[in-house]
Design an enzyme around this catalytic site. Structure first.
Site, PDB file in Angstrom:
ATOM      1  N   LYS A   1       0.857  -1.195   0.000  1.00 10.12           N
ATOM      2  CA  LYS A   1       0.000   0.000   0.000  1.00 10.12           C
ATOM      3  C   LYS A   1       0.888   1.239   0.000  1.00 10.12           C
ATOM      4  O   LYS A   1       1.765   1.385   0.866  1.00 10.12           O
ATOM      5  CB  LYS A   1      -0.832  -0.005   1.282  1.00 10.12           C
ATOM      6  CG  LYS A   1      -2.325  -0.033   1.082  1.00 10.12           C
ATOM      7  CD  LYS A   1      -3.000  -0.155   2.440  1.00 10.12           C
ATOM      8  CE  LYS A   1      -4.423   0.330   2.392  1.00 10.12           C
ATOM      9  NZ  LYS A   1      -5.056   0.242   3.711  1.00 10.12           N
TER      10      LYS A   1
HETATM   11  O1  G3P Z   1      -8.818   0.896   4.712  1.00  7.88           O
HETATM   12  C1  G3P Z   1      -8.812   2.212   5.164  1.00  7.88           C
HETATM   13  C2  G3P Z   1      -9.668   2.305   6.355  1.00  7.88           C
HETATM   14  O2  G3P Z   1      -9.089   1.546   7.365  1.00  7.88           O
HETATM   15  C3  G3P Z   1      -9.966   3.646   6.871  1.00  7.88           C
HETATM   16  O3  G3P Z   1     -11.115   3.495   7.628  1.00  7.88           O
HETATM   17  O4  G3P Z   1     -12.765   4.072   9.334  1.00  7.88           O
HETATM   18  O5  G3P Z   1     -10.340   4.672   9.644  1.00  7.88           O
HETATM   19  O6  G3P Z   1     -11.733   5.874   7.969  1.00  7.88           O
HETATM   20  P1  G3P Z   1     -11.520   4.592   8.702  1.00  7.88           P
END
Ligand code: G3P
Length: 216
Positions: free
Chosen positions: A83
């Site tokens: 990534k």
């Molecule tokens: O894969 C990216 C994700 O983990 C971000 O999620 O909920 O931290 O915005 P969030």
């Protein structure tokens, strides 16, 4: 549609995998940090648990160092997808890694044109962050719709991996628009399996069956 699970928690991964719903895993530095375990150990354990792509993020911010970290991560297991964040240096690293045959997931995509740039760099996946865009008062799903349409216009092989999913509705909309992959937190994965009418329907079936005093 492929379902990835968005976590570095091995217990969540094992549980969701037992439901047959895990085609791959995405992690990020924040998720790995939550485990309080060494990065490589967590990634190796995830790769041993799930037979599918496992995204592991670089933490350098300069292309040469990102490339070096990406190559190190890719050596951990053949299923590792590196990534890289969508910054200019990240795109340089993404192109170099892709040219070396290493799969790349370009992450932190917040606009369709950022996504188009990632596709042009040969990324295997690109990750638009729906929930975080919603948090700023913008429409995350509308951005992903634009992105999917643009990639289809030109036949890019890059897969749209919808990330930062916070609700079942995010997942529903991603599936409706034909996004290739959704990476789903454990809680949302569990939520989509429950429906009150399923529960009450089953309760009624079982009560009626018990009244017959039969056995199967
Ligand atoms: O894969 C990216 C994700 O983990 C971000 O999620 O909920 O931290 O915005 P969030």
């Amino acid at each position: 549609m492929k379902f990835f699970i968005d976590t570095a928690d091995i217990n969540e991964i094992r549980e969701a995998a037992s439901w047959g719903l895990v085609d791959g895993v995405t992690t990020n530095p924040s998720l790995i940090a939550k485990t309080r375990r060494p990065y490589a150990d967590v990634l190796r354990e995830i790769c041993a648990t799930v037979d599918g792509p496992v995204s592991a993020e670089v933490v350098a911010t300069e292309a040469a160092a990102m490339l070096e970290e990406g190559e190190r991560l890719a050596r951990l297991h053949p299923n590792i997808v590196v990534k890289c964040p969508l910054i200019i240096e990240g795109l340089k690293a993404a192109r170099a890694l892709s040219n070396r045959g290493i799969k790349v997931n370009v992450t932190l995509v917040f606009s369709p044109l950022q996504g188009l740039a990632a596709a042009k760099c040969g990324a295997t996946y690109l990750s638009p962050f729906v929930g975080r865009l919603d948090d700023t008062g913008h429409d995350g799903i509308a951005m992903v719709e634009q992105l999917v349409r643009i990639l289809r216009n030109y036949g890019y092989p890059t897969q749209v991996l919808v990330a930062s999913i916070r609700t079942p509705t995010h997942l529903l909309r991603a599936a409706e628009m034909g996004a290739h992959v959704a990476t789903i937190p454990f809680g949302v994965m569990r939520q989509i399996l429950h429906h009150p009418l399923t529960d009450s329907g089953l309760e009624k079936f079982l009560a009626d069956w018990r009244a017959t005093k039969q056995k199967i």
